[in-house]
Every structure is written in C-alpha cells, then in structure tokens.
Design an enzyme around this catalytic site. Structure first.
Site, PDB file in Angstrom:
ATOM      1  N   GLY A  25       0.825  -1.220   0.000  1.00  0.00           N
ATOM      2  CA  GLY A  25       0.000   0.000   0.000  1.00  0.00           C
ATOM      3  C   GLY A  25       0.850   1.257   0.000  1.00  0.00           C
ATOM      4  N   ARG A  28       0.418   5.840  -1.860  1.00  0.00           N
ATOM      5  CA  ARG A  28       0.040   7.114  -1.228  1.00  0.00           C
ATOM      6  C   ARG A  28       0.243   7.024   0.298  1.00  0.00           C
ATOM      7  NH1 ARG A  28      -6.141   5.687  -1.709  1.00  0.00           N
ATOM      8  NH2 ARG A  28      -6.561   5.267   0.491  1.00  0.00           N
ATOM      9  N   ASP A  76      -3.651  -7.125  -4.686  1.00  0.00           N
ATOM     10  CA  ASP A  76      -4.560  -6.925  -3.560  1.00  0.00           C
ATOM     11  C   ASP A  76      -4.058  -7.831  -2.432  1.00  0.00           C
ATOM     12  OD1 ASP A  76      -6.617  -7.124  -1.706  1.00  0.00           O
ATOM     13  OD2 ASP A  76      -8.198  -7.122  -3.220  1.00  0.00           O
ATOM     14  N   VAL A  77      -3.604  -7.225  -1.333  1.00  0.00           N
ATOM     15  CA  VAL A  77      -2.988  -8.045  -0.268  1.00  0.00           C
ATOM     16  C   VAL A  77      -3.976  -9.045   0.347  1.00  0.00           C
ATOM     17  CG1 VAL A  77      -1.213  -6.336   0.307  1.00  0.00           C
ATOM     18  CG2 VAL A  77      -3.389  -6.327   1.573  1.00  0.00           C
ATOM     19  N   ASN A 103       1.933  -2.442   5.455  1.00  0.00           N
ATOM     20  CA  ASN A 103       1.382  -1.104   5.696  1.00  0.00           C
ATOM     21  C   ASN A 103      -0.036  -0.937   5.156  1.00  0.00           C
ATOM     22  OD1 ASN A 103       1.638   2.024   5.934  1.00  0.00           O
ATOM     23  ND2 ASN A 103       1.251   1.676   3.748  1.00  0.00           N
ATOM     24  N   TYR A 168     -11.728  -2.369  12.776  1.00  0.00           N
ATOM     25  CA  TYR A 168     -10.360  -1.848  12.592  1.00  0.00           C
ATOM     26  C   TYR A 168      -9.514  -2.096  13.849  1.00  0.00           C
ATOM     27  CZ  TYR A 168      -6.746   1.650  11.452  1.00  0.00           C
ATOM     28  OH  TYR A 168      -5.561   2.301  11.188  1.00  0.00           O
ATOM     29  N   LYS A 172      -6.086  -4.319  14.086  1.00  0.00           N
ATOM     30  CA  LYS A 172      -4.808  -3.713  14.471  1.00  0.00           C
ATOM     31  C   LYS A 172      -4.287  -4.307  15.783  1.00  0.00           C
ATOM     32  CE  LYS A 172      -4.299  -0.986  10.948  1.00  0.00           C
ATOM     33  NZ  LYS A 172      -3.171  -1.141  10.015  1.00  0.00           N
TER      34      LYS A 172
END
Ligand code: NAD
Length: 260
Positions: A25, A28, A76-77, A103, A168, A172
């Site tokens: 990723g 950007r 695409d991971v 990332n 999320y 994480k």
C-alpha cells in the site's frame, strides 16, 4: 568501543543500501513517504498498490529520477493468489526481500450495532489476512536474510480501541499479537519482527473523518496535533536498519502521548 558498535556508522547516509524493501500500500500516504525515505537511504524498493497504477508509477518514477531502484507491483494483499504472483514478480526482478513492511490498511467505520458482517470482514481481510498473506509469501526471504525485518503497521486504535471501529481496532490489535508471535519464531534465525502503532496521522485515511470528530480526537492528543507522515517514517526506517538489530517483538507507539 566494541566491534559491534564500530559496525554502526552514524554518518552513513545510505544505511539501507544493501537491502530490498517491500512496502504494501505504498502508492500514497504513510507507505509512499516510506518508499521515498527507504530509497533515499539506498534501498531497492518495491511499491505495492492495489488499484492506483498511475500513482504507484509516479512514486517509482520519482525514486528512479534520483538514480535509485524501485519497481511498482500491483496486488490486492487480501487475495493470496495475487500476493503469490507479486512474490514471483519481485523475486524475478529484484531477488529476495530483506524488509517487509505490512502497511496496507483500510477503515470501514460504523458503530457496532450497525456494523454488518461485510463491514467486519472486509477490514479483517485487508488489515489482518493481508498481513498474513504477505508475511507468508516473503517469510523465507526474511528468515534467511542477513538480519531480515518484518515491520507491521498497527495503530493506537489497536491498543486502546475506538468508537465506531470495532473491526479496525480488532485487526490492528491482532497485528500486535501476530508480531509478537512471529518475533519469537524468527529470533532463532537472527531476524526481527516489530510493530509501529501510529496515532492519528494526516493522510487520506484521516481525511475521511468528519471535522467535528477530528476536533474531538485532537483535543485528546497531549502534543495537540496530528502526526505527519514523517513522524512515522523515521521510526520505520530505524527499525529496518542496523541500529535496531537487538529490538524484536516490540510495539512502538507514535501518537503524541495518547497511549503509554
Ligand atoms: P491511506 O489510506 O492513505 O493508505 C493506505 C494504503 O493502503 C493505500 O495506498 C491503499 O491503496 C492501500 N491498500 C488498501 N487496501 C489494499 C489492498 N487490499 N491491497 C493493497 N493495498 C491496499 O492511509 P495511511 O494513513 O497512509 O495508512 C497506512 C497504514 O497506517 C494503514 O495500515 C493504516 O491503518 C495505518 N494507520 C494510519 C493512521 C492514520 O491516522 N492515517 C493511524 C494509525 C495507523
């Protein structure tokens, strides 16, 4: 001065010159600035992107304009087949990878009672399964590298939770447990795994947050500002280099004092 300390050169301006580094990723945001910094430090860089072909090309063009090496590889991971194809392409073009930075990440925010299975699953698929897929594909490289490095980008939200981000935060937080476990398994090979947990950072990801909520978040940051990408990139560069040889299984928070 011991032999080990002599090995490190504080004036070395190209501390990653013998490394090949893949950043997922990185067309950007934080990943892109990491790619620029790794290249400035002499690394050969793989810029992974999912769909932003043109933006990834701009990153590699800028790196090559400075006579450094960079290739852009789309994948695409969250798709293991795509990641396997990326690994083949990287191995063909640059050989084995010394540093993998997981990332790539997304948010799909909604308070839990409104969160659908799809909202949950998409975030887990990219942030957590994507890290599994890429680590799997490059694990042998990192294991056999001379001081291989796995660096996972977690978040302060994975440490303390956050309203509207159950998916999320879970992804994480999972990265932290994953990193600690892989660190144990890599240690006998002399390679390391660490996690960087940024606080709220000025990128497209934060742009999505409504102004009112941004202001509330900022009030909770003791240093009274959001991070910029440089705040994060410096630590990732440090972890990739020789000064971090004896650091593994760590979670380094860069969050303006939000979490201790
Ligand atoms: P960003 O949205 O600017 O960048 C995320 C990158 O991941 C983009 O290039 C995107 O194309 C890529 N990506 C998304 N899904 C992908 C997929 N399936 N396959 C390949 N690439 C994919 O956000 P950012 O702020 O630069 O985020 C970078 C990392 O830092 C993420 O893991 C994010 O969770 C983490 N982070 C960000 C913040 C913040 O406030 N910005 C805070 C803590 C952690």
């Amino acid at each position: 001065m011991s032999e080990t300390v002599q090995r490190l050169d504080p004036l070395d301006r190209r501390p990653l010159s013998d490394k090949t580094c893949l950043i997922t990723g990185s067309s950007r945001g934080i990943g892109r600035d990491m790619a620029f910094e790794f290249a400035r430090c002499g690394a050969d860089v793989v810029v992974n992107y999912r769909s932003s072909d043109e933006k990834a090309q701009e990153v590699t063009d800028r790196i090559r304009a400075n006579d450094e090496t960079a290739i852009a590889v789309g994948a695409d991971v969250s798709d293991p087949d795509d990641v396997a194809r990326m690994a083949d392409e990287v191995h063909d073009e640059l050989g084995s990878v010394d540093v993998l930075v997981n990332n790539a990440g997304i948010t799909v925010d909604r308070k839990f009672e409104d969160m659908t299975y799809e909202d949950w699953n998409r975030v887990i698929e990219v942030n957590l399964n994507g890290t599994f897929n890429c680590t799997k594909a490059f694990y042998d490289d990192i294991k056999t590298a001379d001081q291989g490095r796995l660096i996972n980008i977690s978040s302060v939200v994975g440490q303390q939770g956050n309203y509207g981000q159950a998916n999320y935060a879970t992804s994480k937080g999972g990265l932290i447990a994953f990193t600690r476990t892989i660190a144990l398994e890599l240690a006998r090979h002399g390679s390391t795994a660490n996690c960087v947990a940024p606080g709220f950072t000025e990128t497209d990801m934060l742009e999505k947050v409504p102004d009112r909520v941004r202001e509330q978040i900022r009030e909770d940051i003791p240093l009274d500002r959001f991070a910029d990408t440089e705040d994060i990139v410096g630590m990732v560069r440090f972890l990739a280099g020789d000064y971090a040889d004896y650091m593994t299984g760590q979670v380094i928070g860069i969050n303006g004092g939000m979490e201790w």
